[in-house]
Design an enzyme around this catalytic site. Structure first.
Site, PDB file in Angstrom:
ATOM      1  N   ASP A 145      -6.008 -10.951 -10.496  1.00 29.86           N
ATOM      2  CA  ASP A 145      -4.893 -10.898  -9.619  1.00 29.86           C
ATOM      3  C   ASP A 145      -3.405 -10.922 -10.150  1.00 29.86           C
ATOM      4  OD1 ASP A 145      -6.941 -11.456  -7.592  1.00 29.86           O
ATOM      5  OD2 ASP A 145      -6.420 -13.452  -7.482  1.00 29.86           O
TER       6      ASP A 145
ATOM      7  N   GLU B  60       0.315  -9.596  -5.531  1.00 24.16           N
ATOM      8  CA  GLU B  60      -1.111  -9.446  -5.670  1.00 24.16           C
ATOM      9  C   GLU B  60      -1.577  -8.337  -4.749  1.00 24.16           C
ATOM     10  OE1 GLU B  60      -5.233 -10.209  -4.660  1.00 24.16           O
ATOM     11  OE2 GLU B  60      -3.960 -11.837  -4.775  1.00 24.16           O
TER      12      GLU B  60
ATOM     13  N   ASP C 110      -2.643  -4.265  -5.295  1.00 22.49           N
ATOM     14  CA  ASP C 110      -3.966  -3.893  -5.160  1.00 22.49           C
ATOM     15  C   ASP C 110      -4.094  -2.419  -4.519  1.00 22.49           C
ATOM     16  OD1 ASP C 110      -7.036  -4.291  -4.651  1.00 22.49           O
ATOM     17  OD2 ASP C 110      -6.438  -4.153  -2.783  1.00 22.49           O
TER      18      ASP C 110
ATOM     19  N   GLU D 282      -2.951  -7.130 -10.852  1.00 24.57           N
ATOM     20  CA  GLU D 282      -2.418  -6.381  -9.727  1.00 24.57           C
ATOM     21  C   GLU D 282      -0.750  -6.890  -9.332  1.00 24.57           C
ATOM     22  OE1 GLU D 282      -6.744  -5.934  -7.564  1.00 24.57           O
ATOM     23  OE2 GLU D 282      -5.554  -7.659  -6.963  1.00 24.57           O
TER      24      GLU D 282
END
Length: 226
Positions: A118, A45, A49, A121
């Protein structure tokens, strides 16, 4: 390793054929499963991002070559924020393939905005590790391109816009107060009131505090005018 039928169907919705299926399994494994799986999706995650941010920044520059940074920044924030990632995750049904511990299952984890964002990502990072930046970019643009094309010219979120409205008039920042909470613990509903220094206020209700705050800010903006 071979993907389950459910995960294979998800990979098809995502638009990527994994050479290393274990990466996808890790991407949809929540930390609450740590007693069963050695690796969860937290580190993925973190990377996803950043990959998402780079792709979206590049896409915005290409979509509007003349836009100044001051206009690009709020558009970028609108496209990478948690709510947007969660919306994309819902569109491809990440929730149904998440591997969750019993406590998260019982508390409605498959519907939680934070978990969905989350996981989205983490899946992006899994694609990046599996096939590189170009593959990750293709997956992101497959699902974000309509959003890039429709993001408002001034995409500031309502809370930011309301705070800037107050600052421009020499007033202190708006105050947000939780005035009510209802529903079960695993699916609460919040009512938030936002108040300006002169007493003007608005309220909104949503299933997440952030959503209720944004809706209240939008309602107050519409009330006080430009």
């Amino acid at each position: 390793m071979k993907l389950s039928a459910q995960l294979a169907a998800f990979a098809a919705r995502l638009g990527h054929d994994f050479a290393d299926p274990a990466l996808l399994v890790r991407a949809v494994t929540h930390a609450s499963m740590s007693s069963v799986y050695r690796d969860d999706n937290q580190r993925l995650e973190f990377l996803g991002d950043r990959v998402l941010g780079l792709v979206i920044a590049e896409a915005l520059l290409q979509a509007d070559p003349r836009a100044a940074e001051g206009l690009l920044a709020p558009r970028y924030n609108a496209l990478v924020r948690r709510e947007t990632c969660a919306a994309v995750a819902r569109a491809i049904d990440i929730g149904e393939v998440l591997k969750l511990g019993r406590s998260e299952m019982q508390s409605g984890g498959r519907r939680k905005e934070a978990l969905l964002a989350d996981a989205m990502e983490a899946v992006i990072a899994a694609v990046y590790y599996d096939a590189g930046y170009d593959a990750a970019r293709r997956v992101i643009m497959r699902h974000w391109a309509p959003l890039v094309g429709s993001v408002a010219a001034d995409a500031r979120d309502a809370k930011t816009a309301l705070q800037e409205w107050a600052q421009a008039r020499g007033a202190p920042p708006p105050v947000y107060t939780e005035v009510a909470r209802s529903g079960p613990d695993h699916q609460p509903v919040f009512t938030i009131r936002v108040t300006l220094a002169d007493g003007a206020f608005a309220e909104a209700t949503a299933g997440a505090k952030r959503q209720a705050e944004q809706a209240a800010a939008q309602a107050l903006l519409e009330r006080v005018g430009p």
